[in-house]
Design a protein around this motif. Structure first.
Motif, PDB file in Angstrom:
ATOM      1  N   GLY A   1       0.813  -1.211   0.000  1.00  0.00           N
ATOM      2  CA  GLY A   1       0.000   0.000   0.000  1.00  0.00           C
ATOM      3  C   GLY A   1       0.848   1.264   0.000  1.00  0.00           C
ATOM      4  N   TYR A   2       1.905   1.255   0.812  1.00  0.00           N
ATOM      5  CA  TYR A   2       2.827   2.398   0.798  1.00  0.00           C
ATOM      6  C   TYR A   2       3.364   2.633  -0.615  1.00  0.00           C
ATOM      7  CZ  TYR A   2       3.241   2.408   5.947  1.00  0.00           C
ATOM      8  OH  TYR A   2       2.999   2.495   7.294  1.00  0.00           O
ATOM      9  N   LEU A   3       3.770   1.544  -1.265  1.00  0.00           N
ATOM     10  CA  LEU A   3       4.387   1.656  -2.584  1.00  0.00           C
ATOM     11  C   LEU A   3       3.381   2.078  -3.648  1.00  0.00           C
ATOM     12  CD1 LEU A   3       6.593  -1.574  -2.424  1.00  0.00           C
ATOM     13  CD2 LEU A   3       7.256   0.776  -1.918  1.00  0.00           C
ATOM     14  N   LEU A   4       2.145   1.581  -3.551  1.00  0.00           N
ATOM     15  CA  LEU A   4       1.121   1.989  -4.516  1.00  0.00           C
ATOM     16  C   LEU A   4       0.794   3.468  -4.384  1.00  0.00           C
ATOM     17  CD1 LEU A   4      -1.359  -1.051  -4.352  1.00  0.00           C
ATOM     18  CD2 LEU A   4       0.273  -0.499  -6.162  1.00  0.00           C
ATOM     19  N   GLY A   5       0.716   3.948  -3.152  1.00  0.00           N
ATOM     20  CA  GLY A   5       0.456   5.369  -2.950  1.00  0.00           C
ATOM     21  C   GLY A   5       1.571   6.223  -3.512  1.00  0.00           C
ATOM     22  N   ASP A   6       2.810   5.784  -3.312  1.00  0.00           N
ATOM     23  CA  ASP A   6       3.942   6.549  -3.839  1.00  0.00           C
ATOM     24  C   ASP A   6       4.017   6.471  -5.358  1.00  0.00           C
ATOM     25  OD1 ASP A   6       4.784   7.517  -1.429  1.00  0.00           O
ATOM     26  OD2 ASP A   6       6.196   5.908  -1.047  1.00  0.00           O
ATOM     27  N   ALA A   7       3.468   5.410  -5.945  1.00  0.00           N
ATOM     28  CA  ALA A   7       3.456   5.322  -7.411  1.00  0.00           C
ATOM     29  C   ALA A   7       2.702   6.506  -8.017  1.00  0.00           C
ATOM     30  CB  ALA A   7       2.823   4.009  -7.856  1.00  0.00           C
ATOM     31  N   LEU A   8       1.685   7.000  -7.310  1.00  0.00           N
ATOM     32  CA  LEU A   8       0.979   8.198  -7.782  1.00  0.00           C
ATOM     33  C   LEU A   8       1.910   9.403  -7.779  1.00  0.00           C
ATOM     34  CD1 LEU A   8      -1.601   9.700  -8.621  1.00  0.00           C
ATOM     35  CD2 LEU A   8      -2.125   9.991  -6.186  1.00  0.00           C
ATOM     36  N   ARG A   9       2.734   9.519  -6.746  1.00  0.00           N
ATOM     37  CA  ARG A   9       3.689  10.624  -6.677  1.00  0.00           C
ATOM     38  C   ARG A   9       4.695  10.534  -7.814  1.00  0.00           C
ATOM     39  NH1 ARG A   9       6.882  10.658  -2.441  1.00  0.00           N
ATOM     40  NH2 ARG A   9       6.868  12.896  -2.058  1.00  0.00           N
ATOM     41  N   TYR A  10       5.145   9.321  -8.133  1.00  0.00           N
ATOM     42  CA  TYR A  10       6.075   9.150  -9.246  1.00  0.00           C
ATOM     43  C   TYR A  10       5.427   9.563 -10.565  1.00  0.00           C
ATOM     44  CZ  TYR A  10       8.021   5.908  -5.746  1.00  0.00           C
ATOM     45  OH  TYR A  10       8.492   5.330  -4.593  1.00  0.00           O
ATOM     46  N   THR A  11       4.160   9.224 -10.721  1.00  0.00           N
ATOM     47  CA  THR A  11       3.448   9.580 -11.951  1.00  0.00           C
ATOM     48  C   THR A  11       3.290  11.089 -12.067  1.00  0.00           C
ATOM     49  OG1 THR A  11       2.212   7.489 -11.822  1.00  0.00           O
ATOM     50  CG2 THR A  11       1.344   9.190 -13.281  1.00  0.00           C
ATOM     51  N   ILE A  12       2.965  11.745 -10.948  1.00  0.00           N
ATOM     52  CA  ILE A  12       2.835  13.205 -10.960  1.00  0.00           C
ATOM     53  C   ILE A  12       4.166  13.850 -11.337  1.00  0.00           C
ATOM     54  CG2 ILE A  12       2.431  15.232  -9.508  1.00  0.00           C
ATOM     55  CD1 ILE A  12       0.415  13.554  -7.929  1.00  0.00           C
ATOM     56  N   ALA A  13       5.254  13.353 -10.760  1.00  0.00           N
ATOM     57  CA  ALA A  13       6.575  13.893 -11.079  1.00  0.00           C
ATOM     58  C   ALA A  13       6.883  13.741 -12.559  1.00  0.00           C
ATOM     59  CB  ALA A  13       7.640  13.189 -10.241  1.00  0.00           C
ATOM     60  N   SER A  14       6.534  12.595 -13.134  1.00  0.00           N
ATOM     61  CA  SER A  14       6.796  12.349 -14.552  1.00  0.00           C
ATOM     62  C   SER A  14       5.990  13.292 -15.435  1.00  0.00           C
ATOM     63  CB  SER A  14       6.448  10.890 -14.900  1.00  0.00           C
ATOM     64  OG  SER A  14       7.208   9.986 -14.120  1.00  0.00           O
ATOM     65  N   VAL A  15       4.722  13.474 -15.109  1.00  0.00           N
ATOM     66  CA  VAL A  15       3.871  14.363 -15.897  1.00  0.00           C
ATOM     67  C   VAL A  15       4.366  15.801 -15.826  1.00  0.00           C
ATOM     68  CG1 VAL A  15       1.538  15.316 -16.110  1.00  0.00           C
ATOM     69  CG2 VAL A  15       1.846  12.873 -15.713  1.00  0.00           C
ATOM     70  N   VAL A  16       4.724  16.240 -14.628  1.00  0.00           N
ATOM     71  CA  VAL A  16       5.218  17.609 -14.462  1.00  0.00           C
ATOM     72  C   VAL A  16       6.498  17.824 -15.257  1.00  0.00           C
ATOM     73  CG1 VAL A  16       6.212  19.220 -12.780  1.00  0.00           C
ATOM     74  CG2 VAL A  16       4.125  17.978 -12.220  1.00  0.00           C
ATOM     75  N   MET A  17       7.414  16.875 -15.159  1.00  0.00           N
ATOM     76  CA  MET A  17       8.689  16.989 -15.878  1.00  0.00           C
ATOM     77  C   MET A  17       8.469  17.047 -17.387  1.00  0.00           C
ATOM     78  SD  MET A  17      11.601  16.992 -14.120  1.00  0.00           S
ATOM     79  CE  MET A  17      12.734  16.125 -15.167  1.00  0.00           C
ATOM     80  N   LEU A  18       7.626  16.191 -17.908  1.00  0.00           N
ATOM     81  CA  LEU A  18       7.382  16.153 -19.349  1.00  0.00           C
ATOM     82  C   LEU A  18       6.673  17.418 -19.822  1.00  0.00           C
ATOM     83  CD1 LEU A  18       6.343  12.408 -19.630  1.00  0.00           C
ATOM     84  CD2 LEU A  18       8.365  13.455 -20.666  1.00  0.00           C
ATOM     85  N   ALA A  19       5.748  17.930 -19.030  1.00  0.00           N
ATOM     86  CA  ALA A  19       5.040  19.151 -19.409  1.00  0.00           C
ATOM     87  C   ALA A  19       6.002  20.328 -19.501  1.00  0.00           C
ATOM     88  CB  ALA A  19       3.929  19.445 -18.399  1.00  0.00           C
ATOM     89  N   VAL A  20       6.870  20.465 -18.488  1.00  0.00           N
ATOM     90  CA  VAL A  20       7.855  21.548 -18.512  1.00  0.00           C
ATOM     91  C   VAL A  20       8.852  21.341 -19.653  1.00  0.00           C
ATOM     92  CG1 VAL A  20       9.705  22.674 -17.208  1.00  0.00           C
ATOM     93  CG2 VAL A  20       7.599  21.982 -16.050  1.00  0.00           C
ATOM     94  N   GLY A  21       9.244  20.091 -19.873  1.00  0.00           N
ATOM     95  CA  GLY A  21      10.167  19.799 -20.960  1.00  0.00           C
ATOM     96  C   GLY A  21       9.610  20.166 -22.323  1.00  0.00           C
ATOM     97  N   LEU A  22       8.336  19.896 -22.542  1.00  0.00           N
ATOM     98  CA  LEU A  22       7.709  20.267 -23.813  1.00  0.00           C
ATOM     99  C   LEU A  22       7.701  21.782 -23.996  1.00  0.00           C
ATOM    100  CD1 LEU A  22       4.694  17.765 -23.868  1.00  0.00           C
ATOM    101  CD2 LEU A  22       6.720  17.704 -25.333  1.00  0.00           C
ATOM    102  N   LEU A  23       7.486  22.518 -22.913  1.00  0.00           N
ATOM    103  CA  LEU A  23       7.520  23.983 -22.996  1.00  0.00           C
ATOM    104  C   LEU A  23       8.922  24.497 -23.312  1.00  0.00           C
ATOM    105  CD1 LEU A  23       5.253  24.962 -19.952  1.00  0.00           C
ATOM    106  CD2 LEU A  23       4.672  25.103 -22.382  1.00  0.00           C
ATOM    107  N   LEU A  24       9.944  23.747 -22.869  1.00  0.00           N
ATOM    108  CA  LEU A  24      11.326  24.168 -23.096  1.00  0.00           C
ATOM    109  C   LEU A  24      11.869  23.703 -24.448  1.00  0.00           C
ATOM    110  CD1 LEU A  24      12.866  23.529 -19.555  1.00  0.00           C
ATOM    111  CD2 LEU A  24      12.054  25.691 -20.517  1.00  0.00           C
ATOM    112  N   GLY A  25      11.072  22.899 -25.163  1.00  0.00           N
ATOM    113  CA  GLY A  25      11.516  22.476 -26.482  1.00  0.00           C
ATOM    114  C   GLY A  25      11.803  21.004 -26.639  1.00  0.00           C
ATOM    115  N   TYR A  26      11.541  20.196 -25.615  1.00  0.00           N
ATOM    116  CA  TYR A  26      11.772  18.749 -25.731  1.00  0.00           C
ATOM    117  C   TYR A  26      10.737  18.131 -26.655  1.00  0.00           C
ATOM    118  CZ  TYR A  26      12.138  13.817 -24.482  1.00  0.00           C
ATOM    119  OH  TYR A  26      12.274  12.456 -24.535  1.00  0.00           O
ATOM    120  N   ARG A  27      11.193  17.314 -27.596  1.00  0.00           N
ATOM    121  CA  ARG A  27      10.301  16.668 -28.550  1.00  0.00           C
ATOM    122  C   ARG A  27      10.632  15.172 -28.634  1.00  0.00           C
ATOM    123  NH1 ARG A  27       8.346  20.653 -27.494  1.00  0.00           N
ATOM    124  NH2 ARG A  27       7.647  22.377 -28.834  1.00  0.00           N
ATOM    125  N   PRO A  28       9.850  14.332 -27.968  1.00  0.00           N
ATOM    126  CA  PRO A  28      10.116  12.888 -28.002  1.00  0.00           C
ATOM    127  C   PRO A  28       9.730  12.281 -29.349  1.00  0.00           C
ATOM    128  CG  PRO A  28       8.125  13.352 -26.747  1.00  0.00           C
ATOM    129  CD  PRO A  28       8.707  14.683 -27.112  1.00  0.00           C
TER     130      PRO A  28
END
Length: 282
Positions: free
Chosen positions: A135-162
């Motif tokens: 349960g601890y790990l599943l809850g933290d998986a949400l935090r990891y997902t939020i971090a990934s989304v935030v990073m990718l959103a900022v990266g796209l604004l800075l010019g990152y193109r996957p």
């Protein structure tokens, strides 16, 4: 008259006791919750903790953005010629570094619950024992997902193109989440072993910092001394960063993916049983 009253009480008492016992036996007991149900419940508990203490999201929002901006604009020109070129290489690496670093908070959460006495109450429940840890790990998986989304959103604004598009990005983030889930078992072990949350954080940082910085997160290992390349090329973080970077770029780095999944399986097989042994003996 008192004799009659006493006689009546004597006659009624056995009947009342038997009726009460029959009522209790006849009443159906609720079914024991399944392993999946209890794991999801503890995962929801971890999410509610984020809801009531939103400051926990600082490490998955502000910290990754700060790292991305700092490394891109400070070192981008020197390492790749321009920040726009460097971000194509460094963003998947910083994404890996940021998520791996916040895995240590799983152990911190476990240690805090131990200090507050919540841990003892959880262990007394008639449930599947590993569900609390999962349960601890599943809850933290949400935090990891939020971090990934935030990073990718900022990266796209800075010019990152996957070049891998949406599918490549999802595949890379999924692989990162799988690895992080397995890697977090190390910190749950430390959370059970060490006495205070500060000691958990100190030990975790001593392990995470060398692994993340001595990798290919920021630069190609070919520029490093030979003895350092031997360590970096066999680091689990290097394999993970290479796999995530390749998937987001539209490639299929099968060897790196296999190494990453192998490391994840090793962490789970080694530290999972050790954590549960400590949990049962705590």
């Amino acid at each position: 008259m008192s004799t009659a009253t006493s006689s009546e009480n004597t006659d009624l008492s056995p009947v009342s006791t038997e009726s009460l016992a029959a009522l209790l036996v006849a009443k159906e007991r609720p079914p024991r919750p399944s392993a999946l149900s209890t794991s999801l419940t503890f995962g929801w508990r971890a999410i509610l903790k984020i809801k009531h203490v939103p400051e926990q999201l600082f490490d998955v929002t502000a910290f990754p953005i700060m790292n991305l901006l700092m490394f891109t604009y400070l070192f981008g020109g020197a390492l790749a010629g321009s920040p726009s070129d460097y971000i194509q290489f460094v963003l998947p690496g910083i994404l890996v570094m940021s998520v791996v670093m916040i895995t240590m908070y799983t152990g911190v959460s476990v240690n805090i619950d131990i200090e507050k006495g919540v841990f003892d109450r959880i262990r007394s429940l008639p449930i599947w024992r590993p569900s609390a840890m999962i349960g601890y790990l599943l809850g933290d998986a949400l935090r990891y997902t939020i971090a990934s989304v935030v990073m990718l959103a900022v990266g796209l604004l800075l010019g990152y193109r996957p070049d891998g598009g949406f599918v490549g990005v999802v595949a890379g983030v999924t692989l990162l989440l799988v690895f992080s889930f397995a890697f977090s078992w190390i910190w749950t072990m430390f959370g059970l072993m060490l006495r205070t949350e500060k000691s958990v954080m100190s030990v975790s940082m001593m392990v995470i910092f060398p692994l993340t910085f001595l990798s290919n997160v920021f630069v190609d290992p070919k520029t490093m001394p030979g003895w350092l390349q031997a360590f970096v090329n066999n680091s689990p973080i290097t394999h993970l960063a290479s796999a995530v970077r390749g998937l987001m770029a539209g490639d299929w780095p099968g060897v790196e993916i296999a190494w990453t999944l192998g490391w994840a399986g090793l962490f789970l097989l080694v530290f999972g049983p050790v954590t549960m042994r400590l949990y049962n003996r705590k």
